[in-house]
Scaffold this motif. Sequence first.
Motif, mmCIF file in Angstrom:
data_model
loop_
_atom_site.group_PDB
_atom_site.id
_atom_site.type_symbol
_atom_site.label_atom_id
_atom_site.label_comp_id
_atom_site.label_asym_id
_atom_site.label_seq_id
_atom_site.Cartn_x
_atom_site.Cartn_y
_atom_site.Cartn_z
ATOM 1 N N ARG A 63 28.195 79.333 -73.762
ATOM 2 C CA ARG A 63 26.943 79.529 -73.826
ATOM 3 C C ARG A 63 26.534 78.875 -75.218
ATOM 4 O O ARG A 63 25.111 78.548 -74.901
ATOM 5 N N GLN A 64 27.212 79.132 -76.181
ATOM 6 C CA GLN A 64 26.767 78.616 -77.341
ATOM 7 C C GLN A 64 26.613 76.936 -77.199
ATOM 8 O O GLN A 64 25.595 76.271 -77.639
ATOM 9 N N ARG A 65 27.539 76.351 -76.674
ATOM 10 C CA ARG A 65 27.177 74.840 -76.521
ATOM 11 C C ARG A 65 26.206 74.497 -75.250
ATOM 12 O O ARG A 65 25.738 73.516 -75.759
ATOM 13 N N TYR A 66 26.104 75.261 -74.219
ATOM 14 C CA TYR A 66 24.804 74.871 -73.452
ATOM 15 C C TYR A 66 23.711 75.194 -74.141
ATOM 16 O O TYR A 66 22.803 74.421 -74.118
ATOM 17 N N ASP A 67 23.638 76.164 -75.028
ATOM 18 C CA ASP A 67 22.169 76.514 -75.962
ATOM 19 C C ASP A 67 21.987 75.289 -76.684
ATOM 20 O O ASP A 67 21.087 74.923 -77.048
ATOM 21 N N GLN A 68 23.016 74.600 -77.542
ATOM 22 C CA GLN A 68 22.747 73.587 -78.142
ATOM 23 C C GLN A 68 22.534 72.300 -77.528
ATOM 24 O O GLN A 68 21.578 71.497 -77.788
ATOM 25 N N GLY A 73 25.690 68.958 -72.272
ATOM 26 C CA GLY A 73 26.950 69.257 -73.126
ATOM 27 C C GLY A 73 28.071 70.111 -72.224
ATOM 28 O O GLY A 73 29.143 70.379 -72.756
ATOM 29 N N MET A 74 27.878 70.229 -71.177
ATOM 30 C CA MET A 74 28.665 71.120 -70.207
ATOM 31 C C MET A 74 29.537 70.118 -69.443
ATOM 32 O O MET A 74 30.566 70.727 -68.489
ATOM 33 N N GLY A 75 29.550 68.912 -69.162
ATOM 34 C CA GLY A 75 30.332 68.172 -68.319
ATOM 35 C C GLY A 75 29.938 66.630 -68.364
ATOM 36 O O GLY A 75 29.127 66.318 -69.022
ATOM 37 N N GLY A 76 30.521 66.087 -67.542
ATOM 38 C CA GLY A 76 30.466 64.440 -67.491
ATOM 39 C C GLY A 76 31.300 63.792 -68.530
ATOM 40 O O GLY A 76 31.176 62.475 -68.479
ATOM 41 N N ASN A 77 31.935 64.385 -69.394
ATOM 42 C CA ASN A 77 32.599 63.565 -70.720
ATOM 43 C C ASN A 77 34.034 63.545 -70.028
ATOM 44 O O ASN A 77 35.007 64.119 -70.885
ATOM 45 N N GLY A 78 34.308 62.715 -69.330
ATOM 46 C CA GLY A 78 35.842 62.866 -68.799
ATOM 47 C C GLY A 78 36.599 63.864 -68.552
ATOM 48 O O GLY A 78 37.724 64.112 -68.801
ATOM 49 N N GLY A 79 36.045 64.609 -67.698
ATOM 50 C CA GLY A 79 36.636 66.011 -67.507
ATOM 51 C C GLY A 79 36.344 67.080 -68.359
ATOM 52 O O GLY A 79 36.809 68.321 -68.041
ATOM 53 N N PHE A 80 35.616 67.069 -69.293
ATOM 54 C CA PHE A 80 35.086 68.259 -69.995
ATOM 55 C C PHE A 80 34.240 68.927 -69.506
ATOM 56 O O PHE A 80 33.282 68.447 -68.809
ATOM 57 N N GLY A 81 33.857 70.163 -69.891
ATOM 58 C CA GLY A 81 32.681 70.866 -69.476
ATOM 59 C C GLY A 81 33.232 72.076 -68.716
ATOM 60 O O GLY A 81 34.226 72.345 -68.397
#
Length: 377
Positions: A63-68, A73-81
Amino acid sequence: MSKRDYYEVLGISKSATADEIKKAYRKKAIEFHPDKNPGDKVAEEKFKEAAEAYEVLSDPQKRQRYDQFGHAGMGGNGGFGGFSGGMNMDDIFSMFGDIFGGHMGGSRSGRGSQRVNRGADLRVKVRLSLKDIASGVEKKFKVKKYVVCSHCQGSGSADGQTETCPNCHGTGSVTRMQQTMFGAMQVQSPCPHCNGEGKIIKKKCPHCNGEGIVRGEEEVEVKIPAGVVEGMQLSVRGKGNAARRGGVNGDLLVLIEEEEHEELIRDENDLIYNLLLDIPTAILGGSVEIPTVDGKVKMTIPSGIQPSKQLRLRGKGLPSVNGYGTGDLIVHVSVYVPENLNKEERTLIEKLKGSENMKPSSSVARDLFRKFKSMFN
């Protein structure tokens, strides 16, 4: 098609508490539940959308990462998110079925309701230098975890044979009547005889005792994108613990820690360097070396530079984790005043003391006052 804001999906404010988030998701899950809306593809998509929003907002770190950073910030970076890998209906029921009291009566588009085992997530910490953060880096970990049993290939059966559970007849669930907000309804719960799997093993694999998993170790390579920040958690799907008897593997959660740099201080995507000049260089100007994450660069200091002056090296900071530009290197100027002088040095200073150019002008004094005043505003 762009994703809707997660708070909008659940109909809550950005200040919603954990309990409010859970209640809002339960309301949406019941409203768009496939058993209440058979064959309705729109309702099914809204059901998935609500589950995706809840999966992120119910986790404090996500949630903190989504708010920022928002959806970027939740996906699309090589499998992260978080949910960006695309979870199906079975994943949702497996992870969040308890939110609305089990599956309401009926089948889920012919998929049945057998329990899908899920392996536990694993968490590792990785310490990164500013250089690593500036360019992105690949890290390898040897992770001790549960892996698929090589003797039974994860089935848990010594001979590869399973039998249909006689209690639930292979459905993995039993049905009972339960009072709900809609009145008396049929509610399904996992079959206690087969633990919701719909099948039983007569001859258990002796190496894993029928679990399909054993303790082991795996080397995992993780690509960490540039611009990550302290406390950010990245998720690598399927690299956590293996699941019992062919279920869904857990995830590997990578917690970012930053190593402190000897000379540079991070301020979001900018870097700050405190440059301490001697008096002659501050007066006459000159060339100095400034550290960056990629090595030292030369900077020209103008003559007569004042203490607290800030110089800026564009693009010498850190990249945004979302790819939205790069920060700057801000050089904060300080001037060293000698504490001890020998006789010859003192004589030279005394000669300069009476010079008009050694005295601050009224404009310099006004600028200093404005800066001082702004500190308290």
